[in-house]
Motif scaffolding. Sequence first.
Motif: not given
Length: 397
Positions: A8, A12-13, A15-17, A19-20, A39, A86, A90, A381
């Motif tokens: 993890d 990238w992990v 960034f996506w966390a 970004l949401r 989160e 990141a 995001g 979310w």
Amino acid sequence: MAYASEVDKSAWVVFWAFLRLGLTSFGGPVAHLGYFHAEFVGKRRWLSERSYVDLVALCQFLPGPASSQVGMAIGLSRAGYAGALAAWLGFTLPSALVLILFAIGLTQFGHVVPAGVLHGLKIVAVAVVAQAVWGMARTLCAGALRITIMVASSCVALWLPFAFIQVAIIAVAAVLGLWVCKPLSRSVPDVLPLGITPRAGGAWLLLFLVLLLGLPLLAWLWPTTPFLMLVDAFYRAGSLVFGGGHVVLPLLQTEVVSTGWLSNETFVAGYGATQAVPGPLFTFAAFLGAAMNGWLGGVIALISIFIPSFLLIVGALPFWEKWRRSTAAQAALMAVNAAVVGLLVAAFYDPVWTSAIHTPYDFAFALLALVALMYWKLPPWLVVLGCGVVAGALSAW
């Protein structure tokens, strides 16, 4: 404290966390801290309750947007400098892109989001902040002494709503903690992996000061260079504002309206649009820059206002991480953490509660959202999206 697996720990992990969260985190900086807590402390367990609140306390001391700085610190601890970048990208990109588009096509974006939807998003922010404050208070405000510090901090923050009062409250709490709090001698904070040496931290802090002092000089030497003036104005705004969020608005208005760069009508329209998007309020800089100089201006203004936050957090963390391990620091932090919870309680009342709860129906709506978060265990979310849709439908009906 058990951290997530090494798989993890990639940018990238991170960034996506983020970004949401950047797509769904409505409600302002206090609500953002609630989303982060749910989160990264509750769900992903990237850091402990205590480490998280220590980060919040540090970022309350620093100028700039506290929630964005907390996000950068979380990303830094997971994936180094790339993780910090990141996390910022995001969390910031969704609202920044929308605001740049709005600035470029102002007449087309005036009434996209119905008022009922915006009000529903404010109501769900009440539930998010309430959940975060309750969870943090149970952990960090045990005993009559720390409860008293929490309540006193909350009262002072409400009675004296000035930009520097948060820093003063935390400073007083730290001194008080040295006198009255007695941590266990074996109590050691959880390790927050950073990979930054104190020497590197000092270099980042020096760069912050060089830019803060040097950019005005460069702008004075080359006054006909518009983008240099833009960088100077927004870097200064990001460097000198304590409290973040709405506190930066008067300074930005002075920089862009009083100088004649932008009309007050455009400034106010952009501020209204900023309330309709998730993510940090500092992305208002993207709107202002784009309104003055198109896409490039929006990007330059956005980066310029956030650079001080990055330099300060990566510069301060190595010293903070070492300092908070001493017995004296732990005593101070016991009181500081209680004071931070008190500040969140004050912010929960004003502006989160006062801007959202106007009728018994609003209160009932907020209670349902709180139950959905705390007992039905729905993801934040989904609760945000559901409340926005339902509120929009009710307003139309």
